[in-house]
Write an enzyme that holds these catalytic residues in place. Sequence first.
Site, PDB file in Angstrom:
ATOM      1  CD  GLU A   1       9.529  24.084  50.563  1.00 16.98           C
ATOM      2  OE1 GLU A   1       9.269  24.677  51.644  1.00 16.98           O
ATOM      3  OE2 GLU A   1       8.685  23.940  49.670  1.00 16.98           O
TER       4      GLU A   1
ATOM      5  CE  LYS B   1       5.382  21.957  49.484  1.00 16.74           C
ATOM      6  NZ  LYS B   1       5.928  23.318  49.710  1.00 16.74           N
TER       7      LYS B   1
ATOM      8  CB  CYS C   1       7.222  23.112  53.298  1.00 12.84           C
ATOM      9  SG  CYS C   1       7.021  24.655  54.240  1.00 12.84           S
TER      10      CYS C   1
END
Length: 265
Positions: free
Chosen positions: A40, A111, A144
């Site tokens: 990430e 994200k 994540c």
Amino acid sequence: MLKIGFIQFAPVLGNVDATLKKLNRLIDRAEGADVIVLPELCNSGYNFRDFDEAWTCSEEIEQSTFIAYLTSKCRELGFFIISGFNERAGDHLYNSAILVGPEGYMGRYRKCHLFMNEKDYFKPGDEGLPVFDTGKCRIGILICFDWIFPEVWRILALKGADIICHPSNLVLPGLAQKAIPVHAVTNRIFIVTANRIGTEGDLTFTGRSVIADPRGNVLEQGSKGGEEIGIADVDLHLAKEKMITPRNHLFNDRRPEMYRDLVSD
Ligand code: ACM
């Protein structure tokens, strides 16, 4: 058969050139792979002091040295790379992941579920959950902390992802690494989690990157703190076969009318 893998290492906070130097030492060792996943926010590092620092180390997709480098390596070595990317777009930042191949930049995922201080720097993802067809496989992307929301894994599986690539900077010890093989089993997909290592300020990242198969087997696992590359040979048919028994199909046996609570606020 396809070769899928991760590169586990520590990007350098605020110094994309130093990060690329490190990556350059590692990336040739992935030659022969088809799909490689990086951590990430790989172009910037993670633990920013404030918004200004996050902004300073962001890049626009069209002007990115980081993406130009990845494109040159994909062209040279013939693979596809999925990498976390600190994306500047207009006045906003997104915690994104990009897909790059031999022809260059192919697409991004922003994200959805921001973790802790990320909420101070990034806007939450606003472009849904795309699945990309590379010609060799269908790739979904999560980042994540998305790991803890089973809904997004299922949506990508329903959209036909064979592999979910999961750039990460995990800090909660061992939790995601337990969940990943379970998401792989319950969606009958392959998952590659590329987690970073090292420490930035008060955060230590937990390593133990993982490749899981649709039966929940861990095919490759990184160590807690080492710079490593993990590559596994996978048979994509395992992800395409959604029959669980001769009378049970993973998707057709669902009961969406029973799940309405899931989509109410
Ligand atoms: C995380 O989402 N980086 C923990």
